[in-house]
Design a protein around this motif. Structure first.
Motif, PDB file in Angstrom:
ATOM      1  N   GLY A 135       6.930  -9.509 -12.779  1.00 30.58           N
ATOM      2  CA  GLY A 135       6.017 -10.148 -13.873  1.00 30.58           C
ATOM      3  C   GLY A 135       4.587 -10.226 -13.073  1.00 30.58           C
ATOM      4  O   GLY A 135       3.501  -9.707 -13.901  1.00 30.58           O
ATOM      5  N   GLY A 136       4.508 -10.528 -12.006  1.00 28.01           N
ATOM      6  CA  GLY A 136       3.197 -10.399 -11.361  1.00 28.01           C
ATOM      7  C   GLY A 136       2.566  -9.233 -11.006  1.00 28.01           C
ATOM      8  O   GLY A 136       1.524  -8.828 -11.196  1.00 28.01           O
ATOM      9  N   TYR A 137       3.533  -8.359 -10.560  1.00 31.37           N
ATOM     10  CA  TYR A 137       3.313  -6.891 -10.170  1.00 31.37           C
ATOM     11  C   TYR A 137       2.769  -6.138 -11.476  1.00 31.37           C
ATOM     12  O   TYR A 137       1.825  -5.475 -11.433  1.00 31.37           O
ATOM     13  CB  TYR A 137       4.327  -6.133  -9.476  1.00 31.37           C
ATOM     14  CG  TYR A 137       4.321  -4.853  -9.873  1.00 31.37           C
ATOM     15  CD1 TYR A 137       3.575  -3.959  -9.222  1.00 31.37           C
ATOM     16  CD2 TYR A 137       5.275  -4.118 -10.625  1.00 31.37           C
ATOM     17  CE1 TYR A 137       3.408  -2.612  -9.375  1.00 31.37           C
ATOM     18  CE2 TYR A 137       5.364  -2.898 -10.798  1.00 31.37           C
ATOM     19  CZ  TYR A 137       4.399  -1.963 -10.229  1.00 31.37           C
ATOM     20  OH  TYR A 137       4.495  -0.614 -10.238  1.00 31.37           O
ATOM     21  N   LEU A 138       3.327  -6.491 -12.769  1.00 30.01           N
ATOM     22  CA  LEU A 138       2.789  -5.821 -13.951  1.00 30.01           C
ATOM     23  C   LEU A 138       1.642  -6.570 -14.626  1.00 30.01           C
ATOM     24  O   LEU A 138       1.237  -6.252 -15.909  1.00 30.01           O
ATOM     25  CB  LEU A 138       3.994  -5.892 -14.841  1.00 30.01           C
ATOM     26  CG  LEU A 138       5.272  -5.288 -14.478  1.00 30.01           C
ATOM     27  CD1 LEU A 138       6.380  -5.420 -15.480  1.00 30.01           C
ATOM     28  CD2 LEU A 138       4.945  -3.553 -14.379  1.00 30.01           C
ATOM     29  N   ASP A 175      12.618   0.897   1.996  1.00 29.45           N
ATOM     30  CA  ASP A 175      13.176   2.338   1.768  1.00 29.45           C
ATOM     31  C   ASP A 175      12.855   2.826   0.314  1.00 29.45           C
ATOM     32  O   ASP A 175      12.216   3.837   0.324  1.00 29.45           O
ATOM     33  CB  ASP A 175      14.634   2.382   1.975  1.00 29.45           C
ATOM     34  CG  ASP A 175      15.145   3.642   2.032  1.00 29.45           C
ATOM     35  OD1 ASP A 175      14.621   4.651   2.546  1.00 29.45           O
ATOM     36  OD2 ASP A 175      16.171   4.191   1.231  1.00 29.45           O
ATOM     37  N   LEU A 176      12.942   1.981  -0.603  1.00 35.45           N
ATOM     38  CA  LEU A 176      12.643   2.516  -1.757  1.00 35.45           C
ATOM     39  C   LEU A 176      11.156   2.730  -2.099  1.00 35.45           C
ATOM     40  O   LEU A 176      10.656   3.852  -2.825  1.00 35.45           O
ATOM     41  CB  LEU A 176      13.226   1.696  -3.053  1.00 35.45           C
ATOM     42  CG  LEU A 176      14.544   1.384  -3.011  1.00 35.45           C
ATOM     43  CD1 LEU A 176      14.974   0.215  -4.101  1.00 35.45           C
ATOM     44  CD2 LEU A 176      15.126   2.691  -3.513  1.00 35.45           C
ATOM     45  N   GLN A 177      10.332   2.070  -1.382  1.00 31.51           N
ATOM     46  CA  GLN A 177       8.827   2.260  -1.360  1.00 31.51           C
ATOM     47  C   GLN A 177       8.605   3.501  -0.551  1.00 31.51           C
ATOM     48  O   GLN A 177       7.598   4.395  -1.418  1.00 31.51           O
ATOM     49  CB  GLN A 177       8.287   1.268  -0.768  1.00 31.51           C
ATOM     50  CG  GLN A 177       6.467   0.946  -0.882  1.00 31.51           C
ATOM     51  CD  GLN A 177       6.008   1.757   0.389  1.00 31.51           C
ATOM     52  OE1 GLN A 177       6.372   1.463   1.366  1.00 31.51           O
ATOM     53  NE2 GLN A 177       4.950   2.589   0.205  1.00 31.51           N
ATOM     54  N   THR A 178       9.185   4.019   0.488  1.00 32.89           N
ATOM     55  CA  THR A 178       8.761   5.135   1.072  1.00 32.89           C
ATOM     56  C   THR A 178       9.389   6.253   0.273  1.00 32.89           C
ATOM     57  O   THR A 178       8.747   7.438   0.363  1.00 32.89           O
ATOM     58  CB  THR A 178       9.403   5.453   2.392  1.00 32.89           C
ATOM     59  OG1 THR A 178      10.817   5.178   2.441  1.00 32.89           O
ATOM     60  CG2 THR A 178       8.815   4.158   3.571  1.00 32.89           C
ATOM     61  N   ARG A 179      10.100   5.949  -0.669  1.00 33.62           N
ATOM     62  CA  ARG A 179      10.780   7.144  -1.507  1.00 33.62           C
ATOM     63  C   ARG A 179      10.128   7.265  -2.754  1.00 33.62           C
ATOM     64  O   ARG A 179      10.416   7.929  -3.713  1.00 33.62           O
ATOM     65  CB  ARG A 179      12.412   7.011  -1.616  1.00 33.62           C
ATOM     66  CG  ARG A 179      12.985   7.286  -0.266  1.00 33.62           C
ATOM     67  CD  ARG A 179      14.415   7.873  -0.357  1.00 33.62           C
ATOM     68  NE  ARG A 179      15.256   6.636  -0.613  1.00 33.62           N
ATOM     69  CZ  ARG A 179      16.298   6.498  -1.466  1.00 33.62           C
ATOM     70  NH1 ARG A 179      16.631   7.608  -2.052  1.00 33.62           N
ATOM     71  NH2 ARG A 179      16.982   5.447  -1.694  1.00 33.62           N
ATOM     72  N   GLY A 180       9.394   6.319  -2.831  1.00 34.50           N
ATOM     73  CA  GLY A 180       8.432   6.292  -4.439  1.00 34.50           C
ATOM     74  C   GLY A 180       8.967   5.478  -5.292  1.00 34.50           C
ATOM     75  O   GLY A 180       8.378   5.466  -6.661  1.00 34.50           O
ATOM     76  N   PHE A 181       9.848   4.919  -5.232  1.00 30.94           N
ATOM     77  CA  PHE A 181      10.628   4.034  -6.488  1.00 30.94           C
ATOM     78  C   PHE A 181       9.836   2.713  -6.473  1.00 30.94           C
ATOM     79  O   PHE A 181      10.010   2.099  -7.716  1.00 30.94           O
ATOM     80  CB  PHE A 181      12.124   3.984  -6.079  1.00 30.94           C
ATOM     81  CG  PHE A 181      12.987   5.239  -6.177  1.00 30.94           C
ATOM     82  CD1 PHE A 181      13.463   5.553  -7.522  1.00 30.94           C
ATOM     83  CD2 PHE A 181      12.970   5.716  -5.085  1.00 30.94           C
ATOM     84  CE1 PHE A 181      14.163   6.495  -8.031  1.00 30.94           C
ATOM     85  CE2 PHE A 181      13.972   7.039  -5.389  1.00 30.94           C
ATOM     86  CZ  PHE A 181      14.544   7.375  -6.661  1.00 30.94           C
ATOM     87  N   VAL A 182       9.205   2.127  -5.326  1.00 33.51           N
ATOM     88  CA  VAL A 182       8.911   0.853  -5.518  1.00 33.51           C
ATOM     89  C   VAL A 182       7.252   1.109  -5.063  1.00 33.51           C
ATOM     90  O   VAL A 182       7.125   1.624  -3.878  1.00 33.51           O
ATOM     91  CB  VAL A 182       9.387  -0.311  -4.661  1.00 33.51           C
ATOM     92  CG1 VAL A 182       8.578  -1.391  -4.508  1.00 33.51           C
ATOM     93  CG2 VAL A 182      10.911  -0.447  -5.075  1.00 33.51           C
ATOM     94  N   SER A 183       6.220   0.497  -5.764  1.00 30.67           N
ATOM     95  CA  SER A 183       4.818   0.821  -5.059  1.00 30.67           C
ATOM     96  C   SER A 183       4.680  -0.101  -4.081  1.00 30.67           C
ATOM     97  O   SER A 183       5.026  -1.337  -3.921  1.00 30.67           O
ATOM     98  CB  SER A 183       4.070   0.276  -6.450  1.00 30.67           C
ATOM     99  OG  SER A 183       3.769  -0.819  -6.471  1.00 30.67           O
ATOM    100  N   SER A 184       3.559   0.107  -3.416  1.00 27.27           N
ATOM    101  CA  SER A 184       3.214  -0.490  -2.017  1.00 27.27           C
ATOM    102  C   SER A 184       2.637  -1.634  -2.730  1.00 27.27           C
ATOM    103  O   SER A 184       2.501  -3.043  -2.154  1.00 27.27           O
ATOM    104  CB  SER A 184       2.507   0.259  -1.118  1.00 27.27           C
ATOM    105  OG  SER A 184       1.358   0.725  -1.970  1.00 27.27           O
ATOM    106  N   HIS A 185       1.733  -1.677  -3.752  1.00 27.57           N
ATOM    107  CA  HIS A 185       1.224  -2.932  -4.518  1.00 27.57           C
ATOM    108  C   HIS A 185       2.256  -3.910  -4.929  1.00 27.57           C
ATOM    109  O   HIS A 185       1.771  -5.321  -4.454  1.00 27.57           O
ATOM    110  CB  HIS A 185       0.406  -2.398  -5.569  1.00 27.57           C
ATOM    111  CG  HIS A 185      -0.211  -3.190  -6.402  1.00 27.57           C
ATOM    112  ND1 HIS A 185      -0.990  -4.323  -6.247  1.00 27.57           N
ATOM    113  CD2 HIS A 185       0.253  -4.033  -7.976  1.00 27.57           C
ATOM    114  CE1 HIS A 185      -1.480  -5.294  -7.097  1.00 27.57           C
ATOM    115  NE2 HIS A 185      -0.581  -4.897  -8.283  1.00 27.57           N
ATOM    116  N   ALA A 186       3.317  -3.684  -5.166  1.00 26.70           N
ATOM    117  CA  ALA A 186       4.368  -4.518  -5.562  1.00 26.70           C
ATOM    118  C   ALA A 186       4.936  -5.290  -4.199  1.00 26.70           C
ATOM    119  O   ALA A 186       4.892  -6.457  -4.158  1.00 26.70           O
ATOM    120  CB  ALA A 186       5.486  -3.896  -6.352  1.00 26.70           C
TER     121      ALA A 186
END
Ligand code: AMP
Length: 182
Positions: A123-126, A151-162
């Motif tokens: 919710g915060g991220y959005l 790991d999901l962030q390095t593979r592009g599934f989760v944003s670094s901003h989140a």
């Protein structure tokens, strides 16, 4: 509906009774009260949920419990809460807990805790709220999940901003310090 003093919503387990987790919950409750913060919780009396509510009150803090009617027996409703709000549904509980609070702390917990954590964090991220989201990673409790998320962030599934929005600490004192300086 509103709370007079700033309030922090704490998500935590409703099952285990291991001393280290009960103590962590109690330490968070004491630290919140010492900082002049009210506790918003799931309104149960058992496990970590009960421990944090009792410790908050013992240190002079205010506790607001929000519990769906159908869980009042199962989670042993905290009738000693300064305010106990009984909702019709789980969704209403989560909405109110979020609305009444100025920040969030997630302690070790099971799938209920995880569900609440992810909803608040996403919710915060959005951009649905800008309240701080803190996780207490006692003894590396959340390390496997955090490693997976990284790991999901390095593979592009989760944003670094989140991931940047998530504040991970190890102690009760650090959790409350993070919330009071924001
Ligand atoms: P647990 O972490 O599974 O011990 O559950 C901790 C708390 O989360 C309990 O008060 C549960 O009622 C609550 N909970 C369980 N499922 C959900 C859900 N879908 N949404 C919000 N809270 C939940």
């Amino acid at each position: 509906m509103s709370v007079d003093e700033p309030a922090i919503c704490v998500y935590c387990a409703s099952g285990p009774v291991d001393e280290q987790y009960l103590q962590l919950a109690a330490d968070v409750g004491t630290a919140l009260a010492d900082a002049g913060l009210a506790l918003v919780s799931g309104g149960g009396k058992i496990s970590m949920m009960g421990s944090i509510a009792r410790a908050t009150r013992a240190a002079g803090g205010r506790t607001i419990g929000v519990i769906p009617e159908h869980l009042m027996a199962k989670e042993v409703a905290d009738l000693d809460a300064d305010e106990l709000i009984v909702t019709d549904t789980m969704r209403e509980r989560k909405r109110l807990m979020e609305e009444l609070s100025d920040g969030f702390i997630t302690l070790p917990g099971g799938i209920g805790t995880l569900e609440e954590f992810f909803e608040t964090w996403t919710g915060g991220y959005l951009g649905e709220h800008d309240k701080p989201v803190v996780m207490v990673n006692l003894g590396g409790f959340y390390d496997p999940m955090l490693a997976w998320l990284n790991d999901l962030q390095t593979r592009g599934f989760v944003s670094s901003h989140a991931l940047d929005r998530l504040i991970v600490v190890e102690t009760a004192a650090d959790a409350v310090t993070e919330l009071t300086r924001r």
